[in-house]
Design an enzyme around this catalytic site. Sequence first.
Site, short mmCIF file in Angstrom:
data_model
loop_
_atom_site.label_atom_id
_atom_site.label_comp_id
_atom_site.label_asym_id
_atom_site.label_seq_id
_atom_site.Cartn_x
_atom_site.Cartn_y
_atom_site.Cartn_z
CG ASP A 153 -1.44 1.25 1.64
OD1 ASP A 153 -2.15 1.81 0.79
OD2 ASP A 153 -1.19 1.74 2.76
CG ASP A 155 -1.21 7.94 1.16
OD1 ASP A 155 -0.92 7.55 0.01
OD2 ASP A 155 -1.52 9.12 1.43
CB THR A 189 -1.43 3.40 -3.98
OG1 THR A 189 -1.96 4.62 -3.45
CG2 THR A 189 -1.07 3.64 -5.44
CG ASP A 341 -8.61 11.49 1.92
OD1 ASP A 341 -8.80 10.30 2.22
OD2 ASP A 341 -7.51 11.90 1.48
CG ASP A 373 -2.40 2.07 6.44
OD1 ASP A 373 -2.27 1.92 5.22
OD2 ASP A 373 -3.15 2.94 6.94
P1 IMP Z 1 -3.24 4.41 -0.09
O1 IMP Z 1 -3.00 4.40 1.38
O2 IMP Z 1 -1.97 4.32 -0.87
O3 IMP Z 1 -4.25 3.38 -0.52
O4 IMP Z 1 -3.79 5.89 -0.49
C1 IMP Z 1 -4.96 6.43 0.02
C2 IMP Z 1 -5.02 7.93 -0.20
O5 IMP Z 1 -4.87 8.28 -1.58
C3 IMP Z 1 -6.36 8.50 0.13
O6 IMP Z 1 -6.50 8.73 1.50
C4 IMP Z 1 -6.41 9.79 -0.67
O7 IMP Z 1 -5.86 10.85 0.10
C5 IMP Z 1 -5.49 9.56 -1.84
N1 IMP Z 1 -6.18 9.51 -3.14
C6 IMP Z 1 -5.85 10.24 -4.22
N2 IMP Z 1 -6.62 9.94 -5.27
C7 IMP Z 1 -7.47 8.99 -4.85
C8 IMP Z 1 -8.51 8.24 -5.52
O8 IMP Z 1 -8.79 8.41 -6.71
N3 IMP Z 1 -9.16 7.33 -4.77
C9 IMP Z 1 -8.84 7.11 -3.48
N4 IMP Z 1 -7.88 7.77 -2.83
C10 IMP Z 1 -7.19 8.70 -3.51
MG MG Z 2 -2.63 3.24 3.42
#
Ligand code: IMP
Ligand code: MG
Length: 419
Positions: A153, A155, A189, A341, A373
Amino acid sequence: MTTRYRVEYALKTHRRDQLIEWIKGLLAVPFVLHSQPTAVWEPTVESVDHMAMTAQRRYAEIMRDVEEIVNDHIAHQKAGTQNRSKLKLLVPSVANFFTPLALHDAFIWQDQRRFISYRRFVPPSFNDIRLVLNTAQVMSLVRSGPLELVTFDGDVTLYDDGQSLSPDNPVIPRILRLMRTGSKIGIVTAAGYTEARRYYERLYGLLDAIYTSALPDSTKENLVVLGGESNFCFKYAGDSPDLLKLVPRQEWLLKEMVLWEESDITELLDIAEASLRDTVKNMRMEAILVRKERAVGIIPKPGYKFCRETLEETVLITQKILELSEVGRRLPFCAFNGGNDVFVDIGDKSWGVLACQRFFDGIEGGKTLHIGDQFLSAGANDFKARLACTTAWIANPAETVQLLDEIAELDEIQQRKTR
Ligand code: IMP
Ligand code: MG
């Protein structure tokens, strides 16, 4: 539904992991019986080393028993009767396992690092057990090796929430090591962009390091990014200025995904958007609505932050409305709380991981590890990856680094054994 039930559901069920809670309950018994809190003021009580030895033996015995109950569940899976296993009766939410879990050995491993058995006042905790489960998973994967695919993942797993993977990130040399030893890498992601440039901006530290590394070109190409959960696929491309190249959908979509109709996608996103707008209005949120090709979400206006309760309420309402809709039953989607968000994406990470497995010519779930996470059952997006492969649940990027070090250490032990 009674009010009490609603309160229990809304406040608890989706914020608990039943398997972890169950194991925690089992370990509470030896803690109560063998910890020696009075030793602090009663020197006649047995020595702390002796106490820890006894406690460790009892904890480890329980973990061995759980390991066997998991093996029994796996035997039921193979016979198609997983709904009748003992584990299913004890932990109804438990799903399928892709590999056995080396829980006994993993407990000893973590106990040597976290001194769980030495504790006299704090019983084995959620985090202790989460980490034991992660270790047990990677032990099993390494022992039955090789680990063919590791998906990450973004973030909170690779970098802090909303940040980018910068060149000083300690995860970079660990990912390069995995690539060197033959594992393929997927970054799965939610961040959903249609252009390679945007992913380069988020991942440049890693991409530049791969570019300048001494890895053979064929190995460098063993990295793929799946964005928007399972909507956009990019592969490493040393000759592109962004070091990534869009892979056309027909080259990586699974056959089930080809059936996702554009009209259904629009309809689902419309319903989600209406629900998000409604919640923003009702809860007076200072939010900006973001509509994308395959996602819709709300982000805070500059200078604002949403509180956890509001974020969760928004996710649970939107998820419920979508689940009750016709289109929500036809089309997979993922509504989740991204920390500050809320997004609804078409598809989910199980499809993202499956797409990576397919991209690398059909890697199995039992040879794939997804590190993320977000593993709570509602409002979390890594949870769905459990349908496609083995998983590890980390709490921050430092734990990802620690887990990759564990894999490296276990790999070495394994190689010494087979030499
Ligand atoms: P991950 O933890 O890598 O899955 O990323 C999640 C974060 O990506 C979300 O909390 C958003 O802040 C950001 N994000 C940006 N574009 C998108 C989208 O198109 N869908 C969902 N999350 C997005
Ligand atoms: Mg994440």
